[in-house]
Design a protein around this motif. Structure first.
Motif, PDB file in Angstrom:
ATOM      1  N   SER A   1       9.833 -19.801 -16.387  1.00 60.00           N
ATOM      2  CA  SER A   1       8.926 -18.966 -15.605  1.00 60.00           C
ATOM      3  C   SER A   1       8.063 -18.143 -16.546  1.00 60.00           C
ATOM      4  CB  SER A   1       9.696 -18.031 -14.654  1.00 60.00           C
ATOM      5  OG  SER A   1      10.354 -16.999 -15.367  1.00 60.00           O
ATOM      6  N   ILE A   2       6.850 -17.868 -16.102  1.00 63.14           N
ATOM      7  CA  ILE A   2       5.945 -16.967 -16.815  1.00 63.14           C
ATOM      8  C   ILE A   2       5.222 -16.168 -15.741  1.00 63.14           C
ATOM      9  CG2 ILE A   2       4.086 -18.682 -16.949  1.00 63.14           C
ATOM     10  CD1 ILE A   2       3.468 -17.497 -19.770  1.00 63.14           C
ATOM     11  N   THR A   3       5.171 -14.845 -15.892  1.00 60.91           N
ATOM     12  CA  THR A   3       4.648 -13.984 -14.838  1.00 60.91           C
ATOM     13  C   THR A   3       3.780 -12.884 -15.436  1.00 60.91           C
ATOM     14  OG1 THR A   3       6.630 -12.578 -14.913  1.00 60.91           O
ATOM     15  CG2 THR A   3       6.634 -14.380 -13.321  1.00 60.91           C
ATOM     16  N   ASP A   4       2.937 -12.326 -14.594  1.00 58.13           N
ATOM     17  CA  ASP A   4       2.027 -11.258 -15.005  1.00 58.13           C
ATOM     18  C   ASP A   4       1.911 -10.270 -13.856  1.00 58.13           C
ATOM     19  OD1 ASP A   4       0.024  -9.629 -15.955  1.00 58.13           O
ATOM     20  OD2 ASP A   4      -1.503 -11.190 -16.112  1.00 58.13           O
ATOM     21  N   ALA A   5       2.579  -9.111 -13.998  1.00 58.47           N
ATOM     22  CA  ALA A   5       2.566  -8.090 -12.954  1.00 58.47           C
ATOM     23  C   ALA A   5       1.296  -7.253 -13.045  1.00 58.47           C
ATOM     24  CB  ALA A   5       3.796  -7.193 -13.079  1.00 58.47           C
ATOM     25  N   MET A   6       0.792  -6.824 -11.903  1.00 57.32           N
ATOM     26  CA  MET A   6      -0.437  -6.051 -11.821  1.00 57.32           C
ATOM     27  C   MET A   6      -0.277  -4.698 -12.505  1.00 57.32           C
ATOM     28  SD  MET A   6      -2.198  -4.526  -8.359  1.00 57.32           S
ATOM     29  CE  MET A   6      -0.767  -3.456  -8.185  1.00 57.32           C
ATOM     30  N   GLY A   7      -1.367  -4.224 -13.079  1.00 59.81           N
ATOM     31  CA  GLY A   7      -1.389  -2.872 -13.620  1.00 59.81           C
ATOM     32  C   GLY A   7      -1.084  -2.805 -15.102  1.00 59.81           C
TER      33      GLY A   7
ATOM     34  N   MET B   1       1.562  -6.586  -6.762  1.00 62.29           N
ATOM     35  CA  MET B   1       1.104  -7.966  -6.862  1.00 62.29           C
ATOM     36  C   MET B   1       1.403  -8.496  -8.259  1.00 62.29           C
ATOM     37  SD  MET B   1      -2.795  -9.436  -6.515  1.00 62.29           S
ATOM     38  CE  MET B   1      -3.212  -9.008  -8.194  1.00 62.29           C
ATOM     39  N   ALA B   2       1.678  -9.794  -8.333  1.00 64.91           N
ATOM     40  CA  ALA B   2       1.906 -10.440  -9.625  1.00 64.91           C
ATOM     41  C   ALA B   2       1.571 -11.918  -9.495  1.00 64.91           C
ATOM     42  CB  ALA B   2       3.356 -10.271 -10.081  1.00 64.91           C
ATOM     43  N   THR B   3       1.003 -12.475 -10.536  1.00 57.78           N
ATOM     44  CA  THR B   3       0.843 -13.923 -10.596  1.00 57.78           C
ATOM     45  C   THR B   3       2.054 -14.510 -11.314  1.00 57.78           C
ATOM     46  OG1 THR B   3      -0.317 -13.975 -12.723  1.00 57.78           O
ATOM     47  CG2 THR B   3      -1.654 -13.660 -10.731  1.00 57.78           C
TER      48      THR B   3
ATOM     49  N   ARG C   1      11.691 -15.271  -2.904  1.00 54.62           N
ATOM     50  CA  ARG C   1      12.437 -14.041  -3.226  1.00 54.62           C
ATOM     51  C   ARG C   1      11.574 -13.096  -4.059  1.00 54.62           C
ATOM     52  NH1 ARG C   1      14.379 -16.235   0.088  1.00 54.62           N
ATOM     53  NH2 ARG C   1      16.483 -17.055   0.398  1.00 54.62           N
ATOM     54  N   ALA C   2      10.824 -13.659  -5.002  1.00 49.03           N
ATOM     55  CA  ALA C   2       9.942 -12.822  -5.813  1.00 49.03           C
ATOM     56  C   ALA C   2       8.854 -12.182  -4.941  1.00 49.03           C
ATOM     57  CB  ALA C   2       9.317 -13.666  -6.925  1.00 49.03           C
ATOM     58  N   HIS C   3       8.280 -12.982  -4.059  1.00 46.86           N
ATOM     59  CA  HIS C   3       7.251 -12.475  -3.143  1.00 46.86           C
ATOM     60  C   HIS C   3       7.808 -11.360  -2.262  1.00 46.86           C
ATOM     61  CE1 HIS C   3       3.955 -12.491  -0.251  1.00 46.86           C
ATOM     62  NE2 HIS C   3       4.845 -12.683   0.717  1.00 46.86           N
ATOM     63  N   ASP C   4       8.980 -11.594  -1.678  1.00 42.80           N
ATOM     64  CA  ASP C   4       9.579 -10.602  -0.780  1.00 42.80           C
ATOM     65  C   ASP C   4       9.882  -9.296  -1.521  1.00 42.80           C
ATOM     66  OD1 ASP C   4       9.464 -12.457   1.240  1.00 42.80           O
ATOM     67  OD2 ASP C   4      11.587 -13.015   1.137  1.00 42.80           O
ATOM     68  N   ALA C   5      10.317  -9.402  -2.780  1.00 44.49           N
ATOM     69  CA  ALA C   5      10.641  -8.196  -3.539  1.00 44.49           C
ATOM     70  C   ALA C   5       9.413  -7.315  -3.717  1.00 44.49           C
ATOM     71  CB  ALA C   5      11.220  -8.579  -4.904  1.00 44.49           C
ATOM     72  N   LEU C   6       8.261  -7.917  -3.973  1.00 48.32           N
ATOM     73  CA  LEU C   6       7.049  -7.127  -4.158  1.00 48.32           C
ATOM     74  C   LEU C   6       6.520  -6.606  -2.824  1.00 48.32           C
ATOM     75  CD1 LEU C   6       5.076  -8.962  -6.989  1.00 48.32           C
ATOM     76  CD2 LEU C   6       6.922  -7.285  -7.129  1.00 48.32           C
ATOM     77  N   VAL C   7       6.619  -7.415  -1.766  1.00 48.25           N
ATOM     78  CA  VAL C   7       6.190  -6.950  -0.436  1.00 48.25           C
ATOM     79  C   VAL C   7       7.032  -5.761  -0.009  1.00 48.25           C
ATOM     80  CG1 VAL C   7       6.087  -7.547   2.010  1.00 48.25           C
ATOM     81  CG2 VAL C   7       5.241  -9.160   0.292  1.00 48.25           C
ATOM     82  N   ASP C   8       8.339  -5.850  -0.185  1.00 46.35           N
ATOM     83  CA  ASP C   8       9.236  -4.754   0.203  1.00 46.35           C
ATOM     84  C   ASP C   8       8.949  -3.499  -0.612  1.00 46.35           C
ATOM     85  OD1 ASP C   8      10.411  -6.451   1.995  1.00 46.35           O
ATOM     86  OD2 ASP C   8      12.181  -6.875   0.764  1.00 46.35           O
ATOM     87  N   HIS C   9       8.533  -3.668  -1.859  1.00 50.12           N
ATOM     88  CA  HIS C   9       8.205  -2.511  -2.694  1.00 50.12           C
ATOM     89  C   HIS C   9       6.962  -1.807  -2.185  1.00 50.12           C
ATOM     90  CE1 HIS C   9       7.971  -0.037  -6.280  1.00 50.12           C
ATOM     91  NE2 HIS C   9       6.713  -0.426  -6.464  1.00 50.12           N
ATOM     92  N   GLY C  10       6.028  -2.589  -1.621  1.00 52.62           N
ATOM     93  CA  GLY C  10       4.808  -2.011  -1.074  1.00 52.62           C
ATOM     94  C   GLY C  10       3.858  -1.535  -2.151  1.00 52.62           C
ATOM     95  N   ARG C  11       3.001  -0.567  -1.790  1.00 55.96           N
ATOM     96  CA  ARG C  11       2.047   0.054  -2.715  1.00 55.96           C
ATOM     97  C   ARG C  11       1.088  -0.969  -3.328  1.00 55.96           C
ATOM     98  NH1 ARG C  11       6.414   3.678  -6.186  1.00 55.96           N
ATOM     99  NH2 ARG C  11       7.513   4.564  -4.394  1.00 55.96           N
ATOM    100  N   GLY C  12       0.831  -2.067  -2.615  1.00 55.05           N
ATOM    101  CA  GLY C  12      -0.091  -3.060  -3.121  1.00 55.05           C
ATOM    102  C   GLY C  12       0.430  -3.839  -4.307  1.00 55.05           C
TER     103      GLY C  12
END
Length: 414
Positions: free
Chosen positions: A210-216, A261-263, A248-259
């Motif tokens: 996996s390779i990911t890039d979180a917003m901010g 997002m990560a690719t 699961r990754a998508h749900d974790a960020l949605v549940d966190h809220g505050r916009g």
């Protein structure tokens, strides 16, 4: 030159009985007994990958500010040994002889062992130093669970809180060699941490990437990356499919809220036949080097993790052939100031380098193009597919190892 003293079994036992920060002292005593060694050091690469730091029997070579001193790596004998994974023997200025040997475990190059001996180095002495270096790799892999000395030593510059979080999310080994494959990753952090991570896990018949890039930037992005990696690893360790891991990754960020997002890009490689499942969540496409030609892997990009979509994540297919090199990357490798870098050309130019060295070279080219200051993290994950022993294709082979490193020529599968 004598070969007395205790052997490797006793060396490992002595290391286990000693405090975890005394690894070099134990190895030094072993080599002193066997060959009369009078100076022994372990040198390892710093976080940035451009200097080596020396650890001796007296401790770390530290500066007045509490950070370790570093020796420039480029063009040094240490760089040569790290790249070639072959020992170097030369006369020393004090009338003795110097041996520099790689300290490597399953392709993860931890550093080099530097030993000064009083007499010319014969085959027995060279083999003894190389065996001690290989044993030191196992000792350090064990000991670094119990001490910060190796983490502290790699820091030739001050590490921010965001960088501290980011480093802890990465695999404990940046490279792994196994039957049929080699995987290696490299991450060069931006001036303000950009939330990149990479990960891999090897099972009996499967490789997960996996390779990911979180917003901010900075702590905010590091915290999002923590949620992301926790969700991905938790789902993977439960045996869930690659699409379930993405959910699961998508749900974790949605549940966190505050916009939030990560690719991201998730891959599952079947080690029997080289078939690959890929989920692309708004992430840059991988590059495939095959038979000297580079092409971008054609993938449909789903929306990034954290952005609601009416369409579920779907696994796309790729089939690897023996000799393929696959490069996963984040958008920091393609930022505006690095646009002048032809990544496809660099990938071709580095095809004969081991993935461990290729990733370091590729990220260095981008860092140099940006004048040493990145606006976003630059991260790559490189997979060389050699093929399973019982897989398809004439290039398939088993792993051949010497001193913890694969002995097959880099960039080739024969």
């Amino acid at each position: 030159m004598t070969d007395g003293g205790f052997g490797l079994g006793e060396l490992l036992t002595a290391a286990e009985e000693a405090p975890p920060m005394e690894s070099v002292s134990v190895v030094a005593e072993h080599l002193e007994h066997r060959f009369g060694a009078f100076t022994v050091s372990f040198l390892f690469v710093d976080v940035v990958g451009r200097r080596v730091v020396r650890l001796t029997t007296g401790g770390m070579d530290g500066g007045e500010d509490g950070r370790s001193r570093g020796i420039p790596l480029s063009g040094s004998v240490y760089d040569e040994v790290l790249r070639s994974q072959a020992s170097r023997v030369e006369e020393a200025g004090n009338g003795g002889y110097r041996v520099v040997a790689p300290v490597t475990n399953r392709g993860d190059c931890l550093g080099v062992l530097e030993v000064f001996l009083p007499a010319p180095v014969d085959d027995t002495a060279l083999r003894g130093v190389e065996e001690a270096a290989h044993a030191l790799a196992y000792i350090i892999v064990t000991d670094r669970r119990f001490t910060d000395i190796y983490q502290w030593g790699r820091r030739t510059t001050r590490v921010s809180l965001a960088a501290e979080i980011q480093h802890q999310l990465l695999p404990s080994a940046s490279c792994c060699e196994a039957d049929g494959l080699t995987v290696a990753g490299a991450l060069v952090p931006a001036d303000r941490i950009g939330g990149d991570t990479y990960d891999y896990a090897l099972e009996r018949d499967t490789l997960h990437l996996s390779i990911t890039d979180a917003m901010g930037h900075d702590v905010d992005s590091a915290l999002l990356a923590t949620l992301l990696m926790g969700a991905l690893r938790g789902a993977r360790r439960l045996g869930e499919s690659i699409t379930e891991q993405a959910e699961r990754a998508h749900d974790a960020l949605v549940d966190h809220g505050r916009g939030a997002m990560a690719t991201g890009q998730l891959m599952r490689v079947d080690l029997e036949d080289g078939s690959v499942e890929i989920v692309n969540a708004g992430h840059p496409r991988p590059l495939l080097l095959r038979e000297g030609e580079v092409e971008e892997v054609s993938l449909v990009a789903h929306l990034p993790f954290g952005i609601p979509s009416p369409f579920p994540y779907e696994a796309q297919k790729l089939h690897l052939r023996p000799g393929d090199r696959l490069l996963l990357l984040t958008d920091g490798m393609q930022e505006r100031r690095a646009a002048r870098v032809d990544l496809a050309a660099v990938l071709r130019e580095t095809r004969d380098l081991h993935p461990r060295e290729a990733t370091r070279w590729i990220t260095s080219v981008v860092l140099d193009a940006c004048g040493g200051h990145l606006r976003d993290d630059a991260t790559v994950l490189c997979l060389d597919w050699h093929g399973h022993e019982h897989g398809h294709g004439s290039g398939a082979r088993s792993r051949r190892v010497r001193m913890g490193a694969d002995t097959a020529p880099a960039g080739r599968s024969d």
